[in-house]
Design an enzyme around this catalytic site. Structure first.
Site, PDB file in Angstrom:
ATOM      1  N   HIS A 164     -49.554  21.293 -24.558  1.00 17.56           N
ATOM      2  CA  HIS A 164     -49.871  20.110 -23.758  1.00 17.56           C
ATOM      3  C   HIS A 164     -51.253  20.211 -23.117  1.00 17.56           C
ATOM      4  O   HIS A 164     -51.567  19.464 -22.191  1.00 17.56           O
ATOM      5  CB  HIS A 164     -48.808  19.890 -22.676  1.00 17.56           C
ATOM      6  CG  HIS A 164     -47.399  19.963 -23.187  1.00 17.56           C
ATOM      7  ND1 HIS A 164     -46.626  21.095 -23.070  1.00 17.56           N
ATOM      8  CD2 HIS A 164     -46.656  19.062 -23.866  1.00 17.56           C
ATOM      9  CE1 HIS A 164     -45.446  20.894 -23.645  1.00 17.56           C
ATOM     10  NE2 HIS A 164     -45.431  19.672 -24.137  1.00 17.56           N
TER      11      HIS A 164
HETATM   12  S1  FES Z   1     -49.233  23.043 -21.459  1.00 14.19           S
HETATM   13 FE1  FES Z   1     -47.132  22.634 -21.720  1.00 14.19          FE
HETATM   14  S2  FES Z   1     -46.309  24.522 -22.322  1.00 14.19           S
HETATM   15 FE2  FES Z   1     -48.409  24.944 -21.996  1.00 14.19          FE
END
Ligand code: FES
Length: 205
Positions: A164
């Site tokens: 993410h």
């Molecule tokens: S940014 Fe979501 S698990 Fe690393």
């Protein structure tokens, strides 16, 4: 990433990501092989299995063969623990603007008291981190090259989580405006000698 601590927020209790599942699967398979091997000599079954030691016992890391700028991953308690030998340039990269960081002084993050400093380590040149993203548990990638084309001209070098997009500097401190809420965890560790690191135990005072 390797092995890990005073009271502080724990890693988020959230669904496992594909990468985290992969890590658990790999370590489970490796552990299963260890158990089969341990079952063959019956008398030896009274001894702690290699899997038990690997999951709960301290893990030794030989630093002599780790070149400056290189990262080694060991397993401690079923988690990847990174050991990074930071170069002077890497340490200098930490002197970026603290206002870019979510927790620059690590007040909300998890590390032993002896690693609660700007470089988050006992020896500045040796960084020890649990290599699990504090968002949902993916394994971040090691991205030490500054000004990477995909991470931007201002990227100072650090760790990037592909799940993410969370970004951490070369002390595991998380940048603002990403999903991860706190810095990467520093596990307990000590130096048994100049070139021998033990992950999983605190320094003897
Ligand atoms: S940014 Fe979501 S698990 Fe690393």
């Amino acid at each position: 990433m390797s092995a890990n601590a005073p009271s502080a927020p724990s890693l988020p209790d959230a669904p496992l990501s594909p990468d985290r599942r992969l890590w658990i699967t790999v370590t489970s398979v490796a552990g299963g092989v260890g158990l089969v091997g341990a079952a063959v000599p019956f008398v030896a079954s009274f001894e702690p299995s290699e899997r038990t030691l690997a999951q709960g016992g301290p893990v030794e890391v030989d630093l002599a063969g780790l070149a400056p700028g290189k990262l080694q991953t060991v397993e401690w308690r079923g988690k990847p623990v990174w050991v990074l030998k930071r170069t002077p340039e890497m340490l200098a990269s930490l002197a970026h603007d603290d206002s870019l960081l979510a927790d620059p002084l690590s007040t909300r993050s998890e590390q032993p008291a002896y690693a609660k400093n700007p470089v988050r380590s006992i020896k500045p040149e040796v960084l020890v981190l649990v290599g699990i993203c504090t968002h949902l548990g993916c394994i971040p990638t090691f991205r030490p090259t500054p000004a990477s084309p995909d991470l931007g001209a201002s990227w100072p070098g650090g760790f990037y989580c592909p799940c993410h997009g969370s970004k951490f500097d070369l002390a595991g401190r998380v940048f603002k405006n990403v999903p991860a809420p706190i810095n990467l965890q520093v596990p307990p560790y000590e130096f048994a000698s100049a070139d021998k690191l033990i992950v999983g135990v605190d320094p003897k005072s």
